[in-house]
Scaffold this motif. Structure first.
Motif, PDB file in Angstrom:
ATOM      1  N   ASP A  30       0.845  -1.198   0.000  1.00 27.77           N
ATOM      2  CA  ASP A  30       0.000   0.000   0.000  1.00 27.77           C
ATOM      3  C   ASP A  30       0.880   1.246   0.000  1.00 27.77           C
ATOM      4  O   ASP A  30       1.880   1.299   0.718  1.00 27.77           O
ATOM      5  CB  ASP A  30      -0.898   0.006   1.243  1.00 27.77           C
ATOM      6  CG  ASP A  30      -1.855  -1.177   1.280  1.00 27.77           C
ATOM      7  OD1 ASP A  30      -1.885  -1.930   0.285  1.00 27.77           O
ATOM      8  OD2 ASP A  30      -2.559  -1.328   2.293  1.00 27.77           O
ATOM      9  N   ALA A  31       0.502   2.238  -0.766  1.00 31.18           N
ATOM     10  CA  ALA A  31       1.276   3.478  -0.830  1.00 31.18           C
ATOM     11  C   ALA A  31       0.466   4.528  -1.564  1.00 31.18           C
ATOM     12  O   ALA A  31      -0.589   4.226  -2.137  1.00 31.18           O
ATOM     13  CB  ALA A  31       2.608   3.249  -1.540  1.00 31.18           C
ATOM     14  N   ASN A  32       0.956   5.754  -1.560  1.00 28.03           N
ATOM     15  CA  ASN A  32       0.353   6.787  -2.400  1.00 28.03           C
ATOM     16  C   ASN A  32       0.976   6.667  -3.783  1.00 28.03           C
ATOM     17  O   ASN A  32       2.181   6.885  -3.949  1.00 28.03           O
ATOM     18  CB  ASN A  32       0.610   8.174  -1.800  1.00 28.03           C
ATOM     19  CG  ASN A  32      -0.295   8.450  -0.611  1.00 28.03           C
ATOM     20  OD1 ASN A  32      -1.504   8.189  -0.667  1.00 28.03           O
ATOM     21  ND2 ASN A  32       0.269   8.951   0.468  1.00 28.03           N
ATOM     22  N   ARG A  33       0.166   6.310  -4.758  1.00 25.09           N
ATOM     23  CA  ARG A  33       0.698   6.047  -6.094  1.00 25.09           C
ATOM     24  C   ARG A  33      -0.148   6.750  -7.142  1.00 25.09           C
ATOM     25  O   ARG A  33      -1.374   6.814  -7.028  1.00 25.09           O
ATOM     26  CB  ARG A  33       0.692   4.546  -6.388  1.00 25.09           C
ATOM     27  CG  ARG A  33       1.514   3.716  -5.407  1.00 25.09           C
ATOM     28  CD  ARG A  33       1.574   2.266  -5.860  1.00 25.09           C
ATOM     29  NE  ARG A  33       2.073   1.379  -4.835  1.00 25.09           N
ATOM     30  CZ  ARG A  33       3.354   1.193  -4.538  1.00 25.09           C
ATOM     31  NH1 ARG A  33       4.271   1.865  -5.211  1.00 25.09           N
ATOM     32  NH2 ARG A  33       3.721   0.346  -3.601  1.00 25.09           N
ATOM     33  N   ASP A  34       0.564   7.210  -8.191  1.00 28.14           N
ATOM     34  CA  ASP A  34      -0.124   7.799  -9.336  1.00 28.14           C
ATOM     35  C   ASP A  34      -0.664   6.697 -10.228  1.00 28.14           C
ATOM     36  O   ASP A  34      -0.286   5.527 -10.093  1.00 28.14           O
ATOM     37  CB  ASP A  34       0.842   8.680 -10.134  1.00 28.14           C
ATOM     38  CG  ASP A  34       1.280   9.888  -9.330  1.00 28.14           C
ATOM     39  OD1 ASP A  34       0.397  10.525  -8.729  1.00 28.14           O
ATOM     40  OD2 ASP A  34       2.492  10.176  -9.291  1.00 28.14           O
ATOM     41  N   ALA A  35      -1.498   7.092 -11.189  1.00 27.29           N
ATOM     42  CA  ALA A  35      -2.090   6.091 -12.091  1.00 27.29           C
ATOM     43  C   ALA A  35      -1.016   5.415 -12.938  1.00 27.29           C
ATOM     44  O   ALA A  35      -1.201   4.287 -13.397  1.00 27.29           O
ATOM     45  CB  ALA A  35      -3.120   6.746 -12.988  1.00 27.29           C
ATOM     46  N   ALA A  36       0.113   6.108 -13.179  1.00 26.29           N
ATOM     47  CA  ALA A  36       1.157   5.534 -14.027  1.00 26.29           C
ATOM     48  C   ALA A  36       1.912   4.413 -13.335  1.00 26.29           C
ATOM     49  O   ALA A  36       2.636   3.665 -13.985  1.00 26.29           O
ATOM     50  CB  ALA A  36       2.150   6.613 -14.440  1.00 26.29           C
TER      51      ALA A  36
END
Lengths: 372, 192
Positions: free
Chosen positions: A29-35
């Motif tokens: 789990d993490a803060n991730r962009d769509a890319a």
């Protein structure tokens, strides 16, 4: 030389194994962009289309500026890998960069899995039922219609797959007069087992603040918060085992009662961390030690009395076990110097050790066809 | 390209297959040395099969260890730490097997004690390899047929020794090996 080249070539092939893979075990789990994951899940050479169906729901019709709202994303009917793992995104756009909800002014209080990230990995037991992830959010500081998107990364059928939803609109309206309100706040999302947590909550326009908590989907319990200056303080009891505990803040005054979404608290379990250099040395010690033991026993067992005769101080126990006969080296016939096992099954019955060592099996073979 | 985990599975299958073959041939050799039913030619053939498949297994062990090392991060899993430790033991035992057969020769089967010791060594090496496979199965499939055996060890926790103790152990083992090689009187090939 050729053998060395072949072995060297094999080892080189092993060393050149690429570190790239589609991370079937997930990335956490993490803060991730769509890319994120696009190199595998979006690569036409590695991926295939996903049949996942993404749907949104929310716990209230609309939010107000800076106010709480819970958004749930349900993912279903997707292909599943043997690991049955899916990664679900809550996004504010699909540009590929700077498209997390936080980039658009949202605050994530909880991702429903004991964190506050926009990307959550979970396991799906049944593709028809799918999985639902609920984010507890605080709305942006600007009024209007705000778009949110859902995304999912998963495997299945030997390929990496991804799917992105169409836009989901959330209406953010003006704050009603005198509405109890939670100011920007960092909630407790994880803590060690056995420790209670004192929560200081920045709540305004409230005359009463209650901390409600529950274990999994069980009955709701509560503790009343006390006002300490501009903060409301309450205590979340300790968890004594690895349970799913969640809580929410209920704020009220004479006109309104407002609550945040459920915030899940994960338990920090001590993670395992080994010193790999030490482990490699222990493995080496085991290897060398076992080799030493094997060779030592083999050498000891293969040293028959006949080989001991070659040692100057050695002695041979006579056949009747009553005396020790020293055998000087020149007296030993050449054949006896070879190693012969005294318990050799070819030894004729009744032969003494000296007879057997002197004549040996060759003598039997030549004169008696192998046996008496 | 092929992922490290796939290469690991491939090399493991080669290793376990050849090792099983070697164990089977060794046990048949042991049986033949006791019962002497099939004659010297059969014994020689079985011994050669056991010997060369053991050599092939020995070649596979480092490849399995290297690919396994590339496939997972051992520092975060006690299972993988146990796999690393057992790999060292397995390699050592299997070197002992091949050393014994090379040193003692085919005639080791004519000495009851030596042949039993050799077979026990082969069994221990194979048991260690089976335990390694069992851990791998636990990690990938969540279960192992080893669970059916009541006394099968559970390897959820790994020993935690400091770097200093580890290097001391490695040095002691090295010294023990050097003493055995250079000080202990050498064994001889058993001759008929």
């Amino acid at each position: 030389m050729r053998r060395t080249l072949i072995i060297g070539g094999l080892l080189l092939l092993v060393l050149f194994v690429p570190p790239l893979s589609a991370n079937p075990g997930g990335n956490g789990d993490a803060n991730r962009d769509a890319a994120c994951g696009g190199s595998c899940h979006g690569d036409p050479g590695l991926s295939e289309p996903s049949s996942a169906v993404l749907s949104f729901s929310q716990d209230r019709d609309s939010a107000y500026v800076g106010g709480p709202i819970s958004i749930s994303i349900t993912v279903s009917q997707m292909e599943l890998s043997s690991r049955a793992m899916v990664g679900v995104f809550l996004l504010s756009d699909t540009f590929g960069v700077s498209d997390t909800p936080q980039d658009a002014g949202w605050t994530i209080l909880s991702n429903g899995e004991g964190g506050s990230t926009n990307y959550v990995e979970t396991y799906v037991l049944n593709a028809e039922d799918g999985a639902t992830i609920t984010w507890s959010l605080l709305a942006p500081e600007t009024e209007g219609i705000h778009e949110l998107f859902a995304g999912v990364h998963h495997g299945g059928g030997g390929a990496a797959r991804m799917q992105t939803s169409s836009a989901y609109n959330v209406t953010v309206g003006p704050i009603p007069e005198n509405l109890p309100q939670m100011l920007p706040w960092e909630p407790v999302n994880s803590r060690p087992l056995g420790e209670s947590s004192e929560l200081s909550m920045p709540v305004v326009n409230a005359t009463d603040v209650t901390l409600e908590y529950r274990i999994a989907e069980g009955p709701i319990m509560f503790s009343t918060a006390t006002q300490d200056g501009e903060m409301w303080v309450s205590t979340l009891p300790a968890a004594l085992s690895d349970i799913t505990l969640s809580y929410r803040v209920v704020m009220s005054n004479d006109e309104f009662t407002e609550s945040t979404g459920w915030i899940v608290v994960s338990n920090e379990v001590d993670s395992y961390e080994a010193n790999l250099s030490a482990v490699r040395l222990q493995s080496l010690a085991l290897m060398l030690g076992s080799i030493a033991l094997c060779i030592s026993v083999q050498r000891r067992m293969s040293r028959t009395p006949s080989s001991m005769l070659n040692e100057p101080e050695s002695a041979l126990i006579s056949a009747d076990q009553t005396s020790i006969v020293s055998v000087p080296e020149p007296m030993i016939p050449q054949q006896a110097a070879t190693v012969l096992a005294l318990d050799d099954p070819r030894r004729p019955q009744g032969w003494t050790d000296e007879q057997w060592l002197h004549y040996g099996p060759d003598h039997l073979q030549q004169n008696y066809g192998g046996g008496l | 390209m092929v992922a490290a985990a796939t290469l690991h599975a491939f090399s493991t299958e080669l290793l376990v297959g050849s090792m099983t073959f070697s164990v089977l041939a060794t046990m048949l050799c042991l049986g033949e040395s006791f019962m002497q039913k099939f004659g010297a030619n059969i014994l020689r053939s079985l011994d050669s099969a056991a010997y060369f498949s053991a050599i092939f297994s020995l070649c596979c062990i480092p490849i399995v260890a290297l690919t396994g090392n590339a496939a997972g991060d051992a520092s975060s899993s006690p299972y993988l730490v146990n796999k690393m430790l057992l790999s060292g033991l397995c390699l050592g035992l299997w070197i002992g097997v091949i050393h014994g057969r090379y040193t003692l020769g085919l005639e080791l089967w004519q000495n009851r004690k030596m042949s039993i010791f050799h077979a026990v060594l082969v069994g221990l090496g194979y048991g260690t390899a089976a335990m390694l496979g069992s851990i791998g199965s636990l990690m990938t499939r969540g279960e192992t047929v080893g669970d059916l055996i009541g006394i099968w060890p559970h390897l959820e926790s790994a020993p935690s020794l400091s770097f200093g103790i580890s290097i001391t152990l490695a040095l002691l083992s090295l010294i023990a090996l050097l003493v055995v090689i250079f000080v202990q009187p050498k064994g001889e090939k058993v001759r008929s």
